[in-house]
Design an enzyme around this catalytic site. Structure first.
Site, PDB file in Angstrom:
ATOM      1  N   GLY A  16       0.779  -1.242   0.000  1.00 16.02           N
ATOM      2  CA  GLY A  16       0.000   0.000   0.000  1.00 16.02           C
ATOM      3  C   GLY A  16       0.802   1.277   0.000  1.00 16.02           C
ATOM      4  N   ARG A  96      -5.524  -8.684  -8.632  1.00 15.64           N
ATOM      5  CA  ARG A  96      -6.471  -9.611  -9.251  1.00 15.64           C
ATOM      6  C   ARG A  96      -6.769  -9.129 -10.664  1.00 15.64           C
ATOM      7  NH1 ARG A  96      -7.826 -14.278  -7.194  1.00 15.64           N
ATOM      8  NH2 ARG A  96     -10.011 -14.125  -7.828  1.00 15.64           N
ATOM      9  N   LEU A  98      -9.189  -8.295 -13.495  1.00 20.95           N
ATOM     10  CA  LEU A  98     -10.592  -7.889 -13.426  1.00 20.95           C
ATOM     11  C   LEU A  98     -11.368  -8.484 -14.591  1.00 20.95           C
ATOM     12  CD1 LEU A  98     -10.173  -4.125 -12.486  1.00 20.95           C
ATOM     13  CD2 LEU A  98     -10.458  -6.084 -10.969  1.00 20.95           C
ATOM     14  N   ASN A 112      -5.412   2.956 -12.813  1.00 23.93           N
ATOM     15  CA  ASN A 112      -4.430   1.992 -12.322  1.00 23.93           C
ATOM     16  C   ASN A 112      -3.047   2.595 -12.472  1.00 23.93           C
ATOM     17  OD1 ASN A 112      -3.386  -0.570 -11.445  1.00 23.93           O
ATOM     18  ND2 ASN A 112      -2.802  -0.991 -13.569  1.00 23.93           N
ATOM     19  N   HIS A 114       0.886   1.358 -13.120  1.00 25.63           N
ATOM     20  CA  HIS A 114       1.644   0.193 -13.587  1.00 25.63           C
ATOM     21  C   HIS A 114       3.135   0.555 -13.612  1.00 25.63           C
ATOM     22  CE1 HIS A 114       2.499  -3.495 -15.681  1.00 25.63           C
ATOM     23  NE2 HIS A 114       3.282  -2.790 -16.487  1.00 25.63           N
TER      24      HIS A 114
END
Ligand code: GRF
Length: 207
Positions: A16, A96, A98, A112, A114
């Site tokens: 996190g 995960r 999606l 997101n 990356h």
């Protein structure tokens, strides 16, 4: 004048550190987001505990009881996002894949980060692959999430040099520092644009 803050949920699976960067940024009254939920598919994710310590609402929705039914897991996630009033979702190390259910439901509203300069090195082990490929620049990308993994419209990118004696860990640490700068910047940019045109706007570049 107070700034209208968009309720933003963060999805994570691990330590996190990007979530921390977003949470810290959102403490600024002038930042256009407030974090309304931090949700993890891993009940023991350190990032979830960090968010609890920060006094934020958290949810763990373990994927394991859902077995192979990814869509059912995602329905539970979507319900939690709705309940929290989220208008935008930031994936921050959410590990995960999606299904089209969640990507379509949140199309244009899910970001997101990356750890590569997309479209180079989508998927996992990006730092090892960057070293193997011999690239001299590496970095990170914030993009909108679409059905295809790591392929959505790019909202911002940051670049770092690859140095001669780099190990994958050294390179990862250099990229991660840029991730922490880029993600809040890209989110702010995204939320203060017209959402209909944000994907077409010039990408942010952090050199
Ligand atoms: C980051 O490298 C991010 O780019 C990738 O997963 C990692 C998550 O790290 N998607 P953290 O949990 O934010 O520290």
């Amino acid at each position: 004048m107070s700034t209208a803050k968009t309720p933003v949920a963060i999805l994570l699976s691990g330590r996190g550190s990007n979530a921390t960067a977003l949470i810290d940024a959102a403490r600024d009254p002038a930042f256009p987001a407030r974090i309304c939920l931090v949700l993890s598919n891993k009940p023991d994710a350190p990032g979830l505990e960090m968010a609890r310590q920060a006094g934020l609402p958290t949810r763990a929705i373990d994927h394991r009881p859902f077995g192979k039914d990814r869509a059912a897991h995602e329905h539970a996630i979507h319900a939690a996002l709705e309940e929290a009033g989220a208008k935008t979702v930031c994936l921050a190390g959410y590990m995960r894949l999606l299904t089209p259910y969640l990507t379509n439901t949140w199309a244009g509203r899910m970001l997101n980060i990356h750890p590569s300069i997309l479209p180079s090195f989508p998927g996992l082990h990006t730092h090892e692959r960057a070293l193997e490929a011999g690239v001299r620049l590496h970095g990170c990308t914030v993009h909108l999430v679409t059905e295809d993994m790591d392929e959505g419209p790019i909202l911002g990118q940051a670049a770092v040099p690859v140095l001669p004696d780099d190990t994958a860990d050294m390179l990862a640490a250099r990229v991660l520092r840029q991730e922490h700068a880029l993600y809040p910047l890209a989110l702010r940019h995204f939320l203060t644009q017209n959402p209909a045109t944000a994907a077409n706007s010039a990408a942010l570049v952090v050199a």
